[in-house]
Structure formats: C-alpha cells, structure tokens
Design a protein around this motif. Structure first.
Motif, PDB file in Angstrom:
ATOM      1  N   ARG A 121       1.207  -1.410   0.102  1.00 38.24           N
ATOM      2  CA  ARG A 121      -0.254   0.431  -0.225  1.00 38.24           C
ATOM      3  C   ARG A 121       1.158   1.137   0.198  1.00 38.24           C
ATOM      4  O   ARG A 121       1.530   1.725   1.048  1.00 38.24           O
ATOM      5  CB  ARG A 121      -0.751   0.037   1.506  1.00 38.24           C
ATOM      6  N   PRO A 122       1.395   1.612  -1.265  1.00 36.50           N
ATOM      7  CA  PRO A 122       2.678   2.418  -1.359  1.00 36.50           C
ATOM      8  C   PRO A 122       1.824   4.439  -0.838  1.00 36.50           C
ATOM      9  O   PRO A 122       0.277   3.888  -1.368  1.00 36.50           O
ATOM     10  CB  PRO A 122       3.046   2.571  -2.520  1.00 36.50           C
ATOM     11  N   LEU A 123       1.631   4.851  -0.696  1.00 37.02           N
ATOM     12  CA  LEU A 123       1.543   6.842  -1.016  1.00 37.02           C
ATOM     13  C   LEU A 123       1.750   7.216  -2.204  1.00 37.02           C
ATOM     14  O   LEU A 123       2.570   7.205  -3.171  1.00 37.02           O
ATOM     15  CB  LEU A 123       2.337   7.360   0.115  1.00 37.02           C
ATOM     16  N   ALA A 124       0.937   8.188  -3.242  1.00 36.58           N
ATOM     17  CA  ALA A 124       1.434   8.890  -3.687  1.00 36.58           C
ATOM     18  C   ALA A 124       2.466  10.065  -3.834  1.00 36.58           C
ATOM     19  O   ALA A 124       3.117  10.007  -2.502  1.00 36.58           O
ATOM     20  CB  ALA A 124       0.306   9.801  -3.739  1.00 36.58           C
ATOM     21  N   GLU A 125       3.089  10.323  -4.102  1.00 35.23           N
ATOM     22  CA  GLU A 125       4.442  10.706  -4.287  1.00 35.23           C
ATOM     23  C   GLU A 125       4.182  12.323  -3.408  1.00 35.23           C
ATOM     24  O   GLU A 125       4.976  12.725  -2.006  1.00 35.23           O
ATOM     25  CB  GLU A 125       5.242  11.183  -5.377  1.00 35.23           C
ATOM     26  N   ASP A 126       2.865  12.865  -3.621  1.00 36.94           N
ATOM     27  CA  ASP A 126       2.501  13.878  -2.939  1.00 36.94           C
ATOM     28  C   ASP A 126       1.803  13.905  -1.336  1.00 36.94           C
ATOM     29  O   ASP A 126       3.086  14.573  -0.065  1.00 36.94           O
ATOM     30  CB  ASP A 126       1.330  15.133  -3.436  1.00 36.94           C
ATOM     31  N   ALA A 127       1.490  12.872  -0.993  1.00 38.00           N
ATOM     32  CA  ALA A 127       0.748  12.158   0.037  1.00 38.00           C
ATOM     33  C   ALA A 127       2.661  11.819   0.956  1.00 38.00           C
ATOM     34  O   ALA A 127       2.231  12.359   2.464  1.00 38.00           O
ATOM     35  CB  ALA A 127       0.092  11.230   0.500  1.00 38.00           C
ATOM     36  N   ALA A 128       3.190  11.201   0.261  1.00 43.62           N
ATOM     37  CA  ALA A 128       4.399  10.823   0.997  1.00 43.62           C
ATOM     38  C   ALA A 128       5.455  12.084   1.244  1.00 43.62           C
ATOM     39  O   ALA A 128       6.210  12.078   2.355  1.00 43.62           O
ATOM     40  CB  ALA A 128       5.451  10.425   0.145  1.00 43.62           C
ATOM     41  N   ARG A 129       5.608  12.899   0.603  1.00 53.97           N
ATOM     42  CA  ARG A 129       5.942  14.930   1.185  1.00 53.97           C
ATOM     43  C   ARG A 129       5.016  15.542   2.130  1.00 53.97           C
ATOM     44  O   ARG A 129       5.818  15.705   3.546  1.00 53.97           O
ATOM     45  CB  ARG A 129       6.496  15.747  -0.186  1.00 53.97           C
ATOM     46  N   ASP A 130       4.042  15.296   1.943  1.00 56.41           N
ATOM     47  CA  ASP A 130       3.305  15.471   3.144  1.00 56.41           C
ATOM     48  C   ASP A 130       3.290  15.179   4.516  1.00 56.41           C
ATOM     49  O   ASP A 130       3.144  16.031   5.593  1.00 56.41           O
ATOM     50  CB  ASP A 130       2.264  15.610   2.479  1.00 56.41           C
ATOM     51  N   LEU A 131       3.886  14.110   4.173  1.00 54.90           N
ATOM     52  CA  LEU A 131       3.553  13.021   5.376  1.00 54.90           C
ATOM     53  C   LEU A 131       5.072  13.221   6.317  1.00 54.90           C
ATOM     54  O   LEU A 131       4.653  13.753   7.090  1.00 54.90           O
ATOM     55  CB  LEU A 131       3.937  11.479   5.054  1.00 54.90           C
ATOM     56  N   ILE A 132       6.186  13.000   5.449  1.00 57.67           N
ATOM     57  CA  ILE A 132       7.597  14.305   5.737  1.00 57.67           C
ATOM     58  C   ILE A 132       7.121  15.166   6.844  1.00 57.67           C
ATOM     59  O   ILE A 132       7.855  15.384   7.362  1.00 57.67           O
ATOM     60  CB  ILE A 132       8.579  14.244   4.567  1.00 57.67           C
ATOM     61  N   ASP A 133       6.825  16.204   5.701  1.00 57.75           N
ATOM     62  CA  ASP A 133       6.587  17.500   6.407  1.00 57.75           C
ATOM     63  C   ASP A 133       5.391  17.651   7.756  1.00 57.75           C
ATOM     64  O   ASP A 133       6.164  18.184   9.295  1.00 57.75           O
ATOM     65  CB  ASP A 133       5.785  18.270   5.139  1.00 57.75           C
ATOM     66  N   ALA A 134       4.625  16.528   8.034  1.00 56.52           N
ATOM     67  CA  ALA A 134       4.037  16.274   8.699  1.00 56.52           C
ATOM     68  C   ALA A 134       4.771  15.721  10.202  1.00 56.52           C
ATOM     69  O   ALA A 134       4.397  16.454  11.293  1.00 56.52           O
ATOM     70  CB  ALA A 134       2.977  15.297   9.134  1.00 56.52           C
TER      71      ALA A 134
END
Length: 306
Positions: A121-134
C-alpha cells in the motif's frame, strides 16, 4: 503438553542451525520456523498416539497432512498463516529426506490453501512529501524533529527497512553517495543515497546533542540510547492522523512507495529488486501488481459501465 521424540527434536535443531549458518536466515525467521515445525511434530505425535522417531516421520501420508491442516484451520488460523506453516514444514522435510534418504512426496505435494495476496500500500508522491512535512511538526525539540525527518526520508528516498535505517552508526555519517546495507539474513546490498536523505541527516547531526562515535547508533532516542522502531511508528501515526491518511501509511509503506515511484518512473524490476534486497523477484513483482491496480482504477473512472 505433547512430547516430541528426542530424535525429531534433535533433527529440528540441526536443521535450524543449518538455516542460520548456511542459508543466512534471520533470527526472526528461525524462531518462526521452530514454532511452525514444532507445532506440526507435536500434532503428528498426538495424531499417531505415539512418539514419532525419524523412521515414523518418513512414513507421513497425505491423510496425515490433511488431518494436520484441518486441525490447524479448526483453531481459527487464516489461510495465509497456514500456508506459511506448510512452507516451513516442507522446507524441514526437504532437508530431512535428503539426510535420511526417504521420499517426502506426501508432504511436498500437499497444496497450500488459496488466499488473496495483500498488495503493498504505497503512498502517492505528494502524500509521501506531506507526511514527511507533518512528521517534522510532531516534536517541540528541533533535534528530535530533524531526527524523525531524517529517518523517514531514508525509508522513502533509499528504500530502507526501518531496522536498516536504525542500524546505521556514526561511522556512516555524513552519508556517502552509496551505502552498504546489511539486510535480512545478513545479505549485503549497495544502495544509492539521494541528496535529500544526505541533507536530512546532515541537518539532524548539526542539532543532535549527543556525541557521535563511529560505533554509536546514528539515530538516538531522547535520552541518548539507540532509537527504537516504535518511536518512528508513533510519530508517523500522529502525522497520518493529522493528514487524514489511512492506517496503512506506516514506515514500511514509505519503503513500498520508494519501489512504486521508481517503477512509475520507468525503473527496471531487477534493479529495484537489488535496491530493496529482495531474495526473490516474485516479491518485487508485487509492485507491478500495484501499478496495474492503479491503471485499472483510472480505466474504470474513464470508462464507466453503462
């Protein structure tokens, strides 16, 4: 408690030692093998109502195997778990039959129950970036925030397992362009290090309050000891809740995301297998199924049924 014969117990321990020494199996794998095969041997002992020496184990029939599987399913075990147990029993019998000189057809021909394989269950690229920011926002200590960002960036940017990231030492810093990673079963692989991961680790090192000896863990807990996986799992859980991401957005999902995003960009499946440290290409091919599933979703939206 059902007693396993001394001969069967000794054979199992010898096989487990063989798995460690010659097959490079991890301790977690060896522990799982020991539990699965021990359960099988205990069942056969009770099923036959007598201790099962090596000669008796060589005479296991298809009926015996069906009885074991039926008993296991009766305990509520899932098809996936039973398939794993059967795989361990087959591996043991394959070795035992070669050692003792008997035909293991009854065991090896037993079919595993069918089950639906879970896709990564990978994350979309934008979601991965948002997760790191969070993740960066989860601590009021700047060095802890920088640490968590560095770890998660390594998972996504380099495809590391969390255990591999946390096994890095001060001697690995500053991160070079490539890392030599020792993964499951002691297998080594070479992993390129993206610039974002190098920068994230550099930022963390500038703020980390603890001395960084060559043998010391690179990533430290608040009190200076080695960072535990649970700490990263918790910080990611808080971050994904803030973003409304599903519970599957775990540290391991970042590794899945690494592989899927490489595949999306035209990465070669064999190369991705090497980067992930998968022993079998079939494990890596799961990411192809993920990509196919995503394409089918797009197709369904674009071509609604009448």
């Amino acid at each position: 408690m059902t007693l396993i014969s001394a001969a069967a117990r000794d054979a199992l321990q010898t096989w487990l030692s063989h798995q460690r020494a010659l097959k490079g199996a991890s301790e977690n794998t060896v522990t799982a093998y020991q539990g699965d095969v021990s359960e099988f041997l205990a069942f056969i002992t009770e099923h036959k109502a007598e201790p099962q020496g090596l000669r008796a184990l060589a005479r296991i029939t298809v009926t015996d195997m069906r009885a074991w599987m039926a008993q296991a399913r009766g305990t509520g075990i899932g098809a996936r778990s039973l398939a794993r147990k059967l795989s361990a029993v087959k591996a043991f019998y394959r070795w035992l039959s070669e050692r003792e000189g008997f035909e293991p057809t009854a065991v090896l021909s037993t079919r595993a129950p069918k089950f639906q394989k879970k896709l990564p269950r990978p994350l979309a690229e934008d979601a991965a970036r948002d997760l790191i920011d969070a993740v960066e926002m989860q601590s009021d200590k700047p060095w802890v925030s920088a640490r968590d960002v560095a770890v998660v960036t390594l998972l996504w940017g380099c495809g590391l397992r969390i255990s591999e990231a946390l096994a890095l030492t001060g001697g690995d810093a500053p991160l070079p362009d490539v890392l030599r990673i020792v993964g499951k079963g002691g297998k080594e692989r070479i992993v390129p290090v993206v610039a974002a991961a190098q920068t994230a680790v550099d930022d963390y090192l500038k703020l980390c309050p603890y001395p960084m000896g060559e043998q010391a863990p690179l990533f430290r807990a608040v009190r200076g000891g080695p960072l535990a996986p649970g700490a990263i799992q918790k910080v990611m859980a808080r971050a994904r809740m803030q973003l409304g991401l599903p519970a599957t957005a775990t540290p391991h999902a970042m590794r899945h995301s690494f592989a899927t995003h490489l595949l999306d960009a035209g990465g070669d499946l064999r190369a991705i297998q090497e980067l992930l440290g998968h022993a079998s290409l079939s494990t890596t091919q799961a990411y192809t199924a993920v990509d196919t599933a995503r394409l089918m979703e797009v197709y369904e939206r674009a071509h609604p049924k009448a």
